[in-house]
Design a protein around this motif. Structure first.
Motif, short mmCIF file in Angstrom:
data_model
loop_
_atom_site.label_atom_id
_atom_site.label_comp_id
_atom_site.label_asym_id
_atom_site.label_seq_id
_atom_site.Cartn_x
_atom_site.Cartn_y
_atom_site.Cartn_z
N CYS A 22 -1.36 -2.21 8.16
CA CYS A 22 -0.93 -0.98 7.52
C CYS A 22 -1.96 0.11 7.77
N ASP A 23 -1.50 1.36 7.70
CA ASP A 23 -2.44 2.46 7.84
C ASP A 23 -3.19 2.64 6.52
N GLU A 24 -4.24 3.45 6.56
CA GLU A 24 -5.11 3.60 5.39
C GLU A 24 -4.38 4.18 4.18
N ARG A 25 -3.53 5.18 4.39
CA ARG A 25 -2.80 5.79 3.27
C ARG A 25 -1.86 4.79 2.62
N ALA A 26 -1.14 4.03 3.42
CA ALA A 26 -0.23 3.02 2.87
C ALA A 26 -1.02 1.94 2.14
N GLY A 27 -2.14 1.54 2.69
CA GLY A 27 -2.95 0.48 2.09
C GLY A 27 -3.47 0.82 0.71
N GLN A 28 -3.58 2.12 0.40
CA GLN A 28 -4.08 2.54 -0.90
C GLN A 28 -3.00 2.60 -1.98
N LEU A 29 -1.73 2.54 -1.58
CA LEU A 29 -0.64 2.52 -2.57
C LEU A 29 -0.77 1.26 -3.42
N ARG A 30 -0.28 1.30 -4.64
CA ARG A 30 -0.37 0.16 -5.56
C ARG A 30 1.02 -0.46 -5.73
N ILE A 31 1.01 -1.78 -5.94
CA ILE A 31 2.28 -2.50 -6.10
C ILE A 31 2.14 -3.53 -7.22
N SER A 32 3.22 -3.70 -7.96
CA SER A 32 3.30 -4.72 -9.01
C SER A 32 4.65 -5.42 -8.88
N GLY A 33 4.66 -6.70 -9.18
CA GLY A 33 5.91 -7.45 -9.16
C GLY A 33 5.69 -8.89 -8.76
N LEU A 34 6.77 -9.63 -8.75
CA LEU A 34 6.78 -11.04 -8.35
C LEU A 34 7.68 -11.13 -7.13
N PHE A 35 7.15 -11.62 -6.01
CA PHE A 35 7.87 -11.59 -4.74
C PHE A 35 7.99 -12.99 -4.16
N PRO A 36 9.21 -13.39 -3.73
CA PRO A 36 9.42 -14.74 -3.18
C PRO A 36 8.85 -14.86 -1.77
N LEU A 37 8.24 -15.99 -1.48
CA LEU A 37 7.64 -16.22 -0.17
C LEU A 37 8.60 -16.85 0.83
N ALA A 38 9.76 -17.31 0.37
CA ALA A 38 10.70 -17.99 1.26
C ALA A 38 11.26 -17.07 2.34
N ASP A 39 11.32 -15.77 2.08
CA ASP A 39 11.86 -14.82 3.05
C ASP A 39 10.96 -13.59 3.08
N THR A 40 9.92 -13.64 3.90
CA THR A 40 8.95 -12.54 3.95
C THR A 40 9.56 -11.27 4.54
N ASP A 41 10.57 -11.40 5.40
CA ASP A 41 11.25 -10.20 5.91
C ASP A 41 11.96 -9.46 4.78
N ARG A 42 12.52 -10.19 3.85
CA ARG A 42 13.16 -9.58 2.68
C ARG A 42 12.14 -8.85 1.81
N VAL A 43 10.95 -9.42 1.67
CA VAL A 43 9.89 -8.77 0.90
C VAL A 43 9.49 -7.47 1.58
N LEU A 44 9.33 -7.50 2.90
CA LEU A 44 8.97 -6.28 3.64
C LEU A 44 10.05 -5.21 3.49
N ALA A 45 11.31 -5.60 3.54
CA ALA A 45 12.40 -4.64 3.35
C ALA A 45 12.35 -4.04 1.95
N ALA A 46 12.03 -4.85 0.96
CA ALA A 46 11.93 -4.36 -0.41
C ALA A 46 10.80 -3.34 -0.55
N LEU A 47 9.70 -3.56 0.16
CA LEU A 47 8.59 -2.61 0.12
C LEU A 47 9.04 -1.23 0.58
N GLY A 48 9.88 -1.22 1.62
CA GLY A 48 10.40 0.04 2.14
C GLY A 48 11.27 0.78 1.14
N ARG A 49 11.89 0.04 0.22
CA ARG A 49 12.72 0.68 -0.82
C ARG A 49 11.90 1.06 -2.05
N MET A 50 10.80 0.32 -2.32
CA MET A 50 10.00 0.54 -3.52
C MET A 50 8.94 1.62 -3.37
#
Length: 171
Positions: free
Chosen positions: A124-152
């Motif tokens: 990730c770039d530096e600006r994105a890396g500084q954003l904060r995130i909270s939640g519980l994310f499933p590891l079974a589908d990491t592509d789904r987690v990445l897609a959720a990041l784009g929406r959150m």
């Protein structure tokens, strides 16, 4: 332990008192004292989370300067010292349920954790890396987690290949 994280469950049987169970790491060792604990090797330290019983944590470069940890506590060990770090958190056991728990975690740290559970590279770039995130994310589908990041978050997920993912802050 050479890499990653391990969950250890040992018993209290008197017959095994003379044969202590130890997890050896490049930075020292963790000895079970009839217990349930996890040990995680990071780049520069070892994190121990104790769920039941007790453990003795001994750094390699500090003979006799170990720490006995009580149930419900965590500690961080380097080659030279052990420091108690506080109570066990949800993130200490989330991986046992196939999840990542984030509580106001920097996105760079979250992506580093997520990358442990998928092949290839997530950056990730530096600006994105500084954003904060909270939640519980499933590891079974990491592509789904990445897609959720784009929406959150205000980020864009770019895939050069399925093994090369870049997260960038939206301009």
């Amino acid at each position: 332990l050479r890499r990653g994280e391990i969950l250890v469950v040992t018993g209290h049987a008197a017959a095994y008192a003379a044969m202590p169970f130890r997890v050896a790491t490049p930075l020292g060792s963790v000895q079970a004292l009839g217990t349930r604990f996890s040990t995680r090797l990071d780049a520069d330290s070892v994190r121990v989370a104790l769920f039941e019983g007790a453990v003795r944590i001994m750094p390699d470069q500090a003979a006799g300067a170990g720490l006995v940890l009580d149930a419900g506590q965590t500690a961080r060990q380097t080659a030279a010292q052990v420091t108690a770090t506080g109570p066990v958190a949800a993130s200490d056991t989330a991986w046992l349920r196939g999840e990542i728990a984030a509580d106001n975690m920097p996105l760079s740290q979250f992506l580093a954790e997520l990358s442990r559970y998928r092949p290839g590279l997530i950056s990730c770039d530096e600006r994105a890396g500084q954003l904060r995130i909270s939640g519980l994310f499933p590891l079974a589908d990491t592509d789904r987690v990445l897609a959720a990041l784009g929406r959150m978050l205000p980020v864009q997920i770019s895939r050069r290949t399925s093994y090369w993912v870049r997260v960038s802050a939206v301009q």
